[in-house]
Design an enzyme around this catalytic site. Structure first.
Site, mmCIF file in Angstrom:
data_model
loop_
_atom_site.group_PDB
_atom_site.id
_atom_site.type_symbol
_atom_site.label_atom_id
_atom_site.label_comp_id
_atom_site.label_asym_id
_atom_site.label_seq_id
_atom_site.Cartn_x
_atom_site.Cartn_y
_atom_site.Cartn_z
ATOM 1 N N ARG A 1 6.616 -8.345 20.251
ATOM 2 C CA ARG A 1 6.617 -9.582 21.044
ATOM 3 C C ARG A 1 5.322 -10.338 20.762
ATOM 4 O O ARG A 1 4.360 -9.776 20.222
ATOM 5 C CB ARG A 1 6.731 -9.261 22.531
ATOM 6 C CG ARG A 1 5.627 -8.369 23.039
ATOM 7 C CD ARG A 1 5.817 -7.994 24.506
ATOM 8 N NE ARG A 1 4.773 -7.097 24.967
ATOM 9 C CZ ARG A 1 3.565 -7.490 25.364
ATOM 10 N NH1 ARG A 1 3.254 -8.780 25.353
ATOM 11 N NH2 ARG A 1 2.662 -6.603 25.764
ATOM 12 N N ASN B 1 0.814 -1.208 0.000
ATOM 13 C CA ASN B 1 0.000 0.000 0.000
ATOM 14 C C ASN B 1 0.854 1.267 0.000
ATOM 15 O O ASN B 1 2.076 1.216 0.180
ATOM 16 C CB ASN B 1 -0.950 -0.041 1.191
ATOM 17 C CG ASN B 1 -2.162 -0.916 0.913
ATOM 18 O OD1 ASN B 1 -3.071 -0.514 0.208
ATOM 19 N ND2 ASN B 1 -2.153 -2.129 1.462
ATOM 20 N N HIS C 1 23.245 0.750 9.422
ATOM 21 C CA HIS C 1 24.484 1.522 9.353
ATOM 22 C C HIS C 1 25.431 1.086 10.473
ATOM 23 O O HIS C 1 25.002 0.829 11.611
ATOM 24 C CB HIS C 1 24.190 3.015 9.513
ATOM 25 C CG HIS C 1 23.599 3.634 8.284
ATOM 26 N ND1 HIS C 1 24.336 3.894 7.159
ATOM 27 C CD2 HIS C 1 22.332 4.048 8.015
ATOM 28 C CE1 HIS C 1 23.565 4.446 6.244
ATOM 29 N NE2 HIS C 1 22.336 4.549 6.740
#
Length: 673
Positions: free
Chosen positions: A395, A296, A326
């Site tokens: 979780r 979307n 990074h």
């Protein structure tokens, strides 16, 4: 119903067809027909459409080109119809001129066109001869797109595509579309035919990428018209990007090329909407997006260490998939100069996963089949199949109910069987059989397959079937090498049933357009019903109404055994007016060839003796009575009656009262014959 004004080439209508008597069109059609391109088929309306659009397109600058010519019928008709305008144009005709090479056909296309191999033959010299009087017509032999380098024109007002395969047709469209002038016409001969659904899907996606849609015509053709070009923000690398022809990528999406060799693949029927960014950065991994995925608006996918999406993955707006990090270990050096952290395996998202809005999926994430990720979550580890995760970091917060787990691979759902099988046994009745098939094609309910079993016909049945199969891929055709008798043909045909319901339609019968719409809902809403039948009109060869089958039954639902008594009273129901539940049919022993010419009545009565049945008082079919009917006299009908009664006597659970009623009714029917 009024008499059809046009009834050919898969199109029947009562609409005005005055153009058929237009002398200019009649001359043009005759010129095209004389080339032999159409193998005797009547395709007047298709030719009319081609001539009409070509004439109007020629009011624009540019030339004409046809990809898929065969013997040049359409092109020759256009030349005649547009004789005044054509002299100022060039007309290119591209074709192998020896049929459709296997190298361009998919497996499905190859199987479908096996029946057409006799239709195509070496014809290049014949085409050259046809057009030798037209110095501005250029037959070019070879495959598309390789032969485009022989086409000198770089501007086209009219493009006709008819190559019967997705690969060549999409190559032609992609090459020619940029060369078409504003207002130019692209005419697609295969677009609307059931057998060419792959072409339809591909051209729908092709058009959608350009902010357009294909005009679908009842002739089976499709039309695209070129409007002023819009800018396209998709940045396509010269190599490494593969977009399936049926996929949709918004013109407002951005796909940035890779300088490190990353490969981007977008699968069939996947849709990528506005402002999605797919970017090669943070590593040299590939991005593989499966089939039927929905990404979307405002989602970002970085290639990083690789992204793999399965099939049917749903990604809500604003999500980021970033399988890269990074490096930041040194404080002495700016992070931009430190490169990237080692790979954690990229991102893998299995089939049927739903990722909620504004979620972030990080390197090393592996999301199992059927899992759900709550909106705003950050996922960086392994998520089990059918688990629900949410939060930052995400979780486990739940499980999807077991009753929604997938028992089969999702891709198998696309190959599910239809609901109904229509069976047509035939022998040497090509034209009657063609009408019978046509009556199935007119049904408003479409989830069916039709199987024709040819008992070694010696007429033109095979050619007629080739024409019909070209119109609709739901039609299957089998031909016996030698005649195995009427009952043997029926038996071999019935063994092919693999759907929930079936109807036997002999080659001299017709279904009325509302057959399935009238009958099927009763069976679907009442699982105990073994059969539901309506009224079949009995007609003579001239169409006069002789009577009905059944002749004297009250409409409604009949209990076990009761229906068998009622349906054998006077004129019994016709098999072409009955839809039978396959499980019930098999449960009573299936088809018994010993019943000979009442074998259809035999299984219908046995089903009604063991299951409830229903009669709907609506005309649903027609039976044509003629001199060659197999059931024309009692001599042919009576021997199988003994077998039918023996079968009923051996059935457990059929009451004596019901058995006596059925016996008396059938004997009375035999006496009346």
């Amino acid at each position: 119903m009024s008499e059809y004004s046009y009834n050919q080439d898969g199109l029947s209508t009562t609409h005005n067809t005055g153009w058929l008597s237009d002398p200019r069109f009649a001359t043009a059609y005759a010129a095209g027909e004389a080339t032999g391109s159409w193998s005797g088929a009547a395709i007047h309306w298709r030719v009319h459409v081609a001539c009409w659009f070509a004439e109007r397109a020629m009011q624009r600058e540019g030339d004409l080109i046809e990809c898929g010519v065969n013997r040049g019928g359409i092109a020759r008709s256009i030349l005649s119809y547009c004789s005044e305008q054509i002299s100022a144009k060039r007309f290119y005709l591209l074709d192998p001129y020896e049929g459709i090479p296997n190298s361009v056909l998919s497996e499905r296309e190859r199987a479908h066109f096996e029946l057409f191999k006799d239709y195509y033959s070496e014809c290049y010299q014949a085409v050259v001869q046809t057009f030798k009087a037209f110095p501005n017509v250029y037959p070019i032999r070879g495959l598309v797109p390789e032969t485009f380098n022989q086409v000198e024109s770089k501007q086209f007002c009219f493009v006709h595509i008819d190559m019967n395969n997705v690969k060549s047709e999409m190559a032609a469209a992609e090459y020619l579309w940029p060369l078409m002038v504003d207002g130019g016409v692209m005419l697609l001969d295969d677009y609307g035919w059931q057998a060419c659904r792959d072409q339809r899907d591909a051209f729908d996606a092709f058009a959608a990428k350009r902010g357009l849609s294909v005009l679908s015509l009842p002739t089976g053709q499709g039309v695209l018209m070129k409007s002023e070009a819009k800018s396209n923000s998709i940045s396509v690398p010269h190599n490494g990007l593969t977009i399936h022809p049926t996929a949709y990528v918004s013109e407002n999406a951005v796909i940035q090329p890779s300088v490190k060799g990353s490969l981007f693949t977008i699968g069939a029927h996947t849709q990528i909407y506005d402002f999605v960014v797919i970017k090669a950065v943070g590593g040299s991994g590939d991005i593989k997006i499966g089939e039927h995925c929905y990404i979307n608006p405002h989602c970002t996918l970085f290639s990083g260490n690789g992204i793999t999406l399965g099939n049917y993955v749903l990604i809500a707006p604003g999500c980021t998939i970033a399988p890269t990090n990074h490096a930041f270990l040194s404080r002495q050096e700016v992070m931009r100069h430190q490169g990237f952290m080692p790979s954690k395996g990229g991102v893998v998202i299995e089939d049927d996963v739903w990722i909620g809005a504004n979620s972030t999926i990080l390197d090393g994430a592996h999301i199992g089949q059927g899992a759900v990720i709550a909106a705003g979550s950050v996922v960086r580890g392994e998520v089990g199949s059918f688990e629900i995760w949410g939060g930052v970091p995400a979780r486990l917060i739940g499980q999807r109910p077991k009753d929604v787990e997938l028992d089969v691979k999702l891709t198998d759902q696309e190959n599910k069987k239809p609901l109904v099988t229509v069976l047509i046994p035939t022998f040497n009745r090509a034209e009657m059989m063609k009408a019978a098939v046509g009556s199935v094609l007119t049904q408003t309910f479409t989830d069916w397959q039709l199987i024709v079993s040819d008992n070694a016909s010696t007429d033109h049945t095979r050619e007629v079937m080739a024409e019909l199969i070209a119109q609709d891929s739901r039609i299957q055709y089998f031909r016996h090498d030698e005649n195995i008798g009427m009952l043997g043909n029926w038996e071999s045909l019935i063994k092919r049933i693999d759907t929930k319901y079936f109807v036997v339609l002999t080659d001299d019968d017709l279904l009325l357009p509302g057959f399935f719409a009238t009958i099927l809902p009763h069976l679907e809403n009442d699982p105990e019903l073994g059969m539901c039948f309506g009224t079949t009109a009995i007609l003579d060869a001239d169409g006069r109404h002789l009577g009905n089958a059944p002749a004297a039954i009250k409409p409604g639902r009949y209990s076990v055994g009761e229906g068998a008594v009622e349906m054998t009273y006077r004129q019994h129901p016709a098999s072409n007016g009955a839809l039978t539940r396959t499980a019930a049919f098999l449960g009573v022993g299936g088809f018994d060839v010993r019943a000979q010419y009442v074998a259809d009545l035999d299984f219908m009565v046995r089903v009604a003796a063991c299951c409830p049945v229903m009669y709907v008082d609506h005309y649903v079919a027609c039976h044509i009575q003629h001199a060659n009917n197999a059931f024309a006299n009692a001599t042919a009908w009576y021997p199988g009656l003994t077998v039918l009664l023996e079968n009923l006597q051996s059935m457990k659970g059929l009451s004596r009262q019901h058995l006596e009623g059925i016996t008396n009714n059938l004997q009375a029917q035999a006496g009346r014959r």
